[in-house]
Design a protein around this motif. Structure first.
Motif, PDB file in Angstrom:
ATOM      1  N   HIS A  45      62.318-122.706 -33.243  1.00 52.87           N
ATOM      2  CA  HIS A  45      61.696-122.017 -32.011  1.00 52.87           C
ATOM      3  C   HIS A  45      59.801-121.685 -32.393  1.00 52.87           C
ATOM      4  N   LEU A  76      57.651-126.245 -19.080  1.00 56.86           N
ATOM      5  CA  LEU A  76      58.728-124.953 -19.432  1.00 56.86           C
ATOM      6  C   LEU A  76      60.335-126.389 -18.812  1.00 56.86           C
ATOM      7  N   GLU A  80      62.669-126.316 -22.014  1.00 52.34           N
ATOM      8  CA  GLU A  80      64.066-125.776 -22.483  1.00 52.34           C
ATOM      9  C   GLU A  80      65.094-126.284 -23.042  1.00 52.34           C
ATOM     10  N   GLU A 134      72.214-112.950 -19.860  1.00 49.83           N
ATOM     11  CA  GLU A 134      71.899-113.668 -20.233  1.00 49.83           C
ATOM     12  C   GLU A 134      71.648-114.688 -21.360  1.00 49.83           C
ATOM     13  N   LEU A 141      67.465-124.223 -14.921  1.00 51.03           N
ATOM     14  CA  LEU A 141      66.207-124.477 -15.423  1.00 51.03           C
ATOM     15  C   LEU A 141      64.966-125.360 -15.127  1.00 51.03           C
TER      16      LEU A 141
ATOM     17  N   ARG B  22      53.088-115.739 -25.192  1.00 49.07           N
ATOM     18  CA  ARG B  22      54.670-116.679 -24.752  1.00 49.07           C
ATOM     19  C   ARG B  22      55.268-115.428 -25.260  1.00 49.07           C
ATOM     20  N   ASP B  24      59.323-116.148 -25.457  1.00 48.03           N
ATOM     21  CA  ASP B  24      60.497-117.311 -25.633  1.00 48.03           C
ATOM     22  C   ASP B  24      61.096-116.944 -25.955  1.00 48.03           C
ATOM     23  N   ALA B  25      62.013-118.743 -26.795  1.00 46.50           N
ATOM     24  CA  ALA B  25      63.298-118.340 -27.857  1.00 46.50           C
ATOM     25  C   ALA B  25      62.466-117.532 -29.234  1.00 46.50           C
ATOM     26  N   LEU B  26      60.833-116.887 -29.470  1.00 40.60           N
ATOM     27  CA  LEU B  26      60.808-117.144 -30.614  1.00 40.60           C
ATOM     28  C   LEU B  26      60.270-115.591 -30.882  1.00 40.60           C
ATOM     29  N   PHE B  55      53.684-117.161 -20.802  1.00 43.68           N
ATOM     30  CA  PHE B  55      54.840-118.367 -20.638  1.00 43.68           C
ATOM     31  C   PHE B  55      56.138-117.319 -21.048  1.00 43.68           C
ATOM     32  N   MET B  56      57.231-117.757 -20.089  1.00 45.47           N
ATOM     33  CA  MET B  56      57.792-117.029 -20.103  1.00 45.47           C
ATOM     34  C   MET B  56      59.119-117.986 -20.147  1.00 45.47           C
ATOM     35  N   ASP B  57      60.507-118.184 -21.011  1.00 42.92           N
ATOM     36  CA  ASP B  57      61.661-118.850 -21.074  1.00 42.92           C
ATOM     37  C   ASP B  57      62.883-118.176 -20.335  1.00 42.92           C
ATOM     38  N   SER B  58      64.299-119.211 -20.843  1.00 43.80           N
ATOM     39  CA  SER B  58      64.933-118.636 -20.715  1.00 43.80           C
ATOM     40  C   SER B  58      65.097-117.437 -21.452  1.00 43.80           C
ATOM     41  N   ALA B  59      64.517-117.498 -22.717  1.00 42.95           N
ATOM     42  CA  ALA B  59      65.356-116.429 -23.598  1.00 42.95           C
ATOM     43  C   ALA B  59      64.353-115.161 -23.451  1.00 42.95           C
ATOM     44  N   ALA B  62      66.875-113.188 -21.161  1.00 47.30           N
ATOM     45  CA  ALA B  62      67.662-112.780 -22.158  1.00 47.30           C
ATOM     46  C   ALA B  62      67.529-111.382 -22.326  1.00 47.30           C
ATOM     47  N   VAL B  65      67.549-108.843 -19.230  1.00 50.13           N
ATOM     48  CA  VAL B  65      69.096-109.039 -19.022  1.00 50.13           C
ATOM     49  C   VAL B  65      69.545-107.642 -19.706  1.00 50.13           C
ATOM     50  N   ARG B  66      69.005-107.902 -21.183  1.00 54.91           N
ATOM     51  CA  ARG B  66      69.592-107.190 -21.873  1.00 54.91           C
ATOM     52  C   ARG B  66      69.562-105.512 -21.570  1.00 54.91           C
TER      53      ARG B  66
END
Lengths: 168, 124
Positions: A45, A76, A80, A134, A141, B22, B24-26, B55-59, B62, B65-66
């Motif tokens: 990451h 993006l 991903e 989640e 995407l 960002r 993101d996942a990190l 920048f935003m990702d699927s993490a 998540a 959503v949580r």
């Protein structure tokens, strides 16, 4: 498991990774503006910001129309896939990830090559967008952002290819 | 004219979180942790100001959503504010999060919507 034909992989890069198949261009085709670049990173990451900057610079340096919006989509989508490699192929332990970017005036492509665990597309189901979740948005995407997504496993390597059509 | 929020609202805190850079996942775990700390201390109405997120990702999704699930289960909510980056807006719309979250143009507007939800409905 779907097998992609790496017809789009530029010959030098394909030779480099031992993935050479059939070159896309013949010498008779007009030489439009083509560029390529490669980045080798540890699939973690912490490497993703660097990958994102690399992808953006590559797109913005090209002559594609509406490059900013294209860079957003491409960054993006590549991100991903790279996170998917880090989380699933290497299970968070890190590992080699090679990202090759190509632009030929009609299509922007990224090839991501790793040596981690293989990907099983059967584990993917449709994403229910009527409820927030989640997990499960990553590859959704990628497919939503890209015009073409391929996966291939050969010689203990995974190769993801993601492409977006664009014009110069 | 002076307008005061209903008394019941003054006793219930509203928190604004404004991440920068960002998401993101990190970095998403840090947002999750911050939301969790707030909920643990009794703050279940949270505004996440995305104005400085580029920048935003699927993490990142998540983490949102949580927070949404945790706050709504405690009769609270998460509202998003000022997703000005085109890439952030794109990921919110692709995943239809723009239909799940209440998204306000500014953090102040999001706070106002917490304080006077009925007035907002009347104004629609």
């Amino acid at each position: 498991m779907p097998v992609m034909t790496l017809r789009s992989l530029a010959a030098p890069a394909a030779r480099l990774f031992g993935l050479e198949r059939r070159p896309r261009w013949s010498e008779k085709e007009p030489d439009i503006r083509r560029t390529s670049a490669a980045l080798w990173i540890d699939a973690t990451h912490a490497s993703m910001a660097r990958l994102g900057a690399f992808v953006r610079r590559f797109v913005l340096a090209g002559n594609a129309a509406d490059a900013e919006a294209l860079a957003d989509r491409f960054e993006l989508a590549v991100h991903e896939l790279a996170v998917n490699v880090a989380d699933h192929a290497y299970r968070g332990a890190g590992g080699s990830l090679t990202v090759v970017l190509e632009w030929d005036g009609t299509e922007l492509r990224a090839h991501l090559v790793d040596e981690g665990r293989g990907f099983d597309p059967d584990v993917l189901g449709p994403v229910d967008l009527t409820q927030p979740h989640e997990h499960g948005y990553g590859l959704y995407l990628v497919n939503a952002l890209a015009d073409r997504v391929d996966y291939r496993r050969a010689n203990n390597r995974n190769t993801w290819t993601v492409a977006i059509f664009a014009s110069a | 004219m002076l307008t005061l929020p209903p008394a019941e609202d003054r006793s219930v805190p509203i928190a604004i979180i404004a991440p920068v850079g960002r998401l993101d996942a990190l970095t998403a775990p840090a947002l999750h942790d911050r939301c969790w700390e707030l909920q643990r201390s009794g703050t279940n109405r949270i505004v996440i100001d995305l104005g400085a997120v580029d920048f935003m990702d699927s993490a990142g999704l998540a983490a949102l959503v949580r927070a949404l699930r945790a706050t709504r289960s405690a009769e609270g909510d998460v509202k998003l504010a000022s997703p000005t980056s085109s890439s952030v807006w794109r990921i919110l719309t692709l995943t239809r999060f723009d239909r799940v979250f209440d998204i306000a143009p500014t953090a102040d507007e999001a706070v106002d919507r917490f304080l006077a939800p009925n007035a907002r409905r009347a104004g629609r």
